[in-house]
Design a protein around this motif. Structure first.
Motif, PDB file in Angstrom:
ATOM      1  N   GLY A   1       0.788  -1.228   0.000  1.00 18.82           N
ATOM      2  CA  GLY A   1       0.000   0.000   0.000  1.00 18.82           C
ATOM      3  C   GLY A   1       0.817   1.273   0.000  1.00 18.82           C
ATOM      4  O   GLY A   1       0.254   2.370   0.070  1.00 18.82           O
ATOM      5  N   ASN A   2       2.141   1.158  -0.090  1.00 15.73           N
ATOM      6  CA  ASN A   2       2.986   2.348  -0.067  1.00 15.73           C
ATOM      7  C   ASN A   2       3.006   3.034  -1.432  1.00 15.73           C
ATOM      8  O   ASN A   2       2.926   2.382  -2.471  1.00 15.73           O
ATOM      9  CB  ASN A   2       4.414   1.988   0.335  1.00 15.73           C
ATOM     10  CG  ASN A   2       4.512   1.571   1.789  1.00 15.73           C
ATOM     11  OD1 ASN A   2       3.644   1.905   2.596  1.00 15.73           O
ATOM     12  ND2 ASN A   2       5.554   0.836   2.133  1.00 15.73           N
ATOM     13  N   ALA A   3       3.135   4.344  -1.387  1.00 15.65           N
ATOM     14  CA  ALA A   3       3.216   5.108  -2.624  1.00 15.65           C
ATOM     15  C   ALA A   3       4.595   4.949  -3.250  1.00 15.65           C
ATOM     16  O   ALA A   3       5.583   4.651  -2.567  1.00 15.65           O
ATOM     17  CB  ALA A   3       2.934   6.581  -2.347  1.00 15.65           C
TER      18      ALA A   3
ATOM     19  N   ILE B   1       6.625  14.835   3.821  1.00 13.75           N
ATOM     20  CA  ILE B   1       5.398  14.600   3.060  1.00 13.75           C
ATOM     21  C   ILE B   1       4.711  13.358   3.612  1.00 13.75           C
ATOM     22  O   ILE B   1       5.338  12.303   3.744  1.00 13.75           O
ATOM     23  CB  ILE B   1       5.695  14.419   1.557  1.00 13.75           C
ATOM     24  CG1 ILE B   1       6.426  15.648   1.009  1.00 13.75           C
ATOM     25  CG2 ILE B   1       4.398  14.191   0.783  1.00 13.75           C
ATOM     26  CD1 ILE B   1       6.854  15.519  -0.440  1.00 13.75           C
ATOM     27  N   SER B   2       3.440  13.506   3.935  1.00 16.02           N
ATOM     28  CA  SER B   2       2.643  12.389   4.443  1.00 16.02           C
ATOM     29  C   SER B   2       1.474  12.146   3.499  1.00 16.02           C
ATOM     30  O   SER B   2       0.781  13.084   3.093  1.00 16.02           O
ATOM     31  CB  SER B   2       2.112  12.696   5.851  1.00 16.02           C
ATOM     32  OG  SER B   2       3.169  12.946   6.755  1.00 16.02           O
ATOM     33  N   LEU B   3       1.278  10.885   3.161  1.00 10.35           N
ATOM     34  CA  LEU B   3       0.164  10.475   2.311  1.00 10.35           C
ATOM     35  C   LEU B   3      -0.691   9.536   3.153  1.00 10.35           C
ATOM     36  O   LEU B   3      -0.242   8.451   3.537  1.00 10.35           O
ATOM     37  CB  LEU B   3       0.694   9.779   1.061  1.00 10.35           C
ATOM     38  CG  LEU B   3      -0.220   9.659  -0.157  1.00 10.35           C
ATOM     39  CD1 LEU B   3      -0.757  11.019  -0.583  1.00 10.35           C
ATOM     40  CD2 LEU B   3       0.508   8.991  -1.298  1.00 10.35           C
TER      41      LEU B   3
ATOM     42  N   ARG C   1      -0.877   5.215   6.761  1.00 10.74           N
ATOM     43  CA  ARG C   1       0.155   6.040   6.135  1.00 10.74           C
ATOM     44  C   ARG C   1       0.777   5.265   4.977  1.00 10.74           C
ATOM     45  O   ARG C   1       1.301   4.170   5.173  1.00 10.74           O
ATOM     46  CB  ARG C   1       1.213   6.440   7.166  1.00 10.74           C
ATOM     47  CG  ARG C   1       0.630   7.320   8.277  1.00 10.74           C
ATOM     48  CD  ARG C   1       1.636   7.636   9.367  1.00 10.74           C
ATOM     49  NE  ARG C   1       1.028   8.475  10.393  1.00 10.74           N
ATOM     50  CZ  ARG C   1       1.025   9.807  10.372  1.00 10.74           C
ATOM     51  NH1 ARG C   1       1.623  10.450   9.377  1.00 10.74           N
ATOM     52  NH2 ARG C   1       0.438  10.502  11.328  1.00 10.74           N
ATOM     53  N   HIS C   2       0.726   5.859   3.805  1.00  7.37           N
ATOM     54  CA  HIS C   2       1.161   5.170   2.593  1.00  7.37           C
ATOM     55  C   HIS C   2       2.591   5.546   2.221  1.00  7.37           C
ATOM     56  O   HIS C   2       2.865   6.131   1.171  1.00  7.37           O
ATOM     57  CB  HIS C   2       0.199   5.488   1.447  1.00  7.37           C
ATOM     58  CG  HIS C   2      -1.196   5.011   1.692  1.00  7.37           C
ATOM     59  ND1 HIS C   2      -1.596   3.715   1.462  1.00  7.37           N
ATOM     60  CD2 HIS C   2      -2.286   5.659   2.187  1.00  7.37           C
ATOM     61  CE1 HIS C   2      -2.872   3.574   1.770  1.00  7.37           C
ATOM     62  NE2 HIS C   2      -3.317   4.744   2.222  1.00  7.37           N
ATOM     63  N   SER C   3       3.514   5.228   3.118  1.00  6.26           N
ATOM     64  CA  SER C   3       4.943   5.447   2.871  1.00  6.26           C
ATOM     65  C   SER C   3       5.712   4.404   3.657  1.00  6.26           C
ATOM     66  O   SER C   3       5.157   3.725   4.529  1.00  6.26           O
ATOM     67  CB  SER C   3       5.367   6.862   3.291  1.00  6.26           C
ATOM     68  OG  SER C   3       5.033   7.105   4.649  1.00  6.26           O
TER      69      SER C   3
ATOM     70  N   GLY D   1      -8.855  10.956   2.150  1.00  9.38           N
ATOM     71  CA  GLY D   1      -7.469  10.832   1.725  1.00  9.38           C
ATOM     72  C   GLY D   1      -6.812  12.187   1.897  1.00  9.38           C
ATOM     73  O   GLY D   1      -7.387  13.212   1.527  1.00  9.38           O
ATOM     74  N   LEU D   2      -5.627  12.215   2.480  1.00  4.17           N
ATOM     75  CA  LEU D   2      -4.960  13.482   2.778  1.00  4.17           C
ATOM     76  C   LEU D   2      -3.522  13.467   2.283  1.00  4.17           C
ATOM     77  O   LEU D   2      -2.814  12.469   2.429  1.00  4.17           O
ATOM     78  CB  LEU D   2      -4.962  13.755   4.289  1.00  4.17           C
ATOM     79  CG  LEU D   2      -6.319  13.840   5.000  1.00  4.17           C
ATOM     80  CD1 LEU D   2      -6.111  13.982   6.501  1.00  4.17           C
ATOM     81  CD2 LEU D   2      -7.145  14.987   4.460  1.00  4.17           C
TER      82      LEU D   2
END
Length: 230
Positions: free
Chosen positions: A77-79, A117-119, A138-140, A180-181
């Protein structure tokens, strides 16, 4: 009838000289104070201008990349790391345009400044009363992305913990929803512009004033959905 002549009063000239001398002394005493106040206001104006420039860059980056697909990995699920790198480089170019070296250059310094940067994806339970936040994802690879891979006392971690995000979504009695942020944060050490001896206790290259700016933008790409956004 005889005329009379009025002679000069011998006391007038010394009094005038005393007044002139007193004015010079008063001016000499107040001049340093005036200079301190004036240069202080000018330096504060430079710092405020820098803060607003950083703020504009943060907001522009958040707006721009909230519409960019971060290509979330199907497994973890990470960007894609390239998404974060591109966003950070975009902010850096806004602060110090490489194509316009004559413009003002606000250069981030490794070891002191940073771009975070937070996704994030926020899922809520609508069956509860009131609606409650179930999870903050958190997608990182870590909790957030750091452009410069370091942390220090002058460069703390993200200000957006899970609890602060929940508080952000429920501020002023608002009811949270699946969201989503994209959050962009910049820490920048302002070293001063005039660099005068009496301004250096407040900001100098050795002891800069840390400026912090953040922006939050909604993004559809990390909003919890039944199916992925193409």
């Amino acid at each position: 009838m005889t005329g009379s002549r009025i002679g000069k009063n011998p006391n007038i000239e010394p009094k005038r000289l005393r007044r002139n001398g007193q004015s010079m002394v008063e001016f000499a005493i107040t001049l340093p104070i005036i200079i301190l106040l004036f240069t202080g206001m000018v330096e504060f104006g430079f710092m405020l201008n820098t803060y607003l420039s950083v703020q504009d860059a943060v907001r522009a980056t958040a707006r721009r990349f909230s519409t960019v697909n971060p290509s979330l990995d199907e497994n973890d699920g990470n960007a894609d790391l390239l998404f974060f790198d591109n966003a950070a480089e975009y902010a850096i170019d806004l602060l110090a345009p490489a194509g316009d070296p004559q413009s003002r250059q606000i250069v981030l310094e490794d070891g002191r400044d940073n771009i975070l940067i937070s996704l994030i994806g926020v899922e809520v339970d609508e069956d509860t009363d009131p609606v409650s936040v179930v999870s903050v994802t958190r997608h990182s690879e870590g909790e957030y992305y750091r452009y410069f891979d370091q942390e220090s006392s002058t460069n703390p971690p993200t200000a957006y913990s899970d609890s602060s995000i929940e508080a952000f979504l429920t501020a002023n009695g608002a009811e949270p929803s699946d969201s989503g942020l994209l959050i962009v944060e910049i820490y920048y050490g302002y070293e001063g512009t005039l660099n005068l001896p009496w301004t250096q206790p407040f900001f100098s290259p050795d002891d800069p004033a840390m400026l912090y700016v953040s922006a939050v933008m909604p993004t559809i790409y990390t909003k919890p959905l039944d199916q992925a956004i193409p």
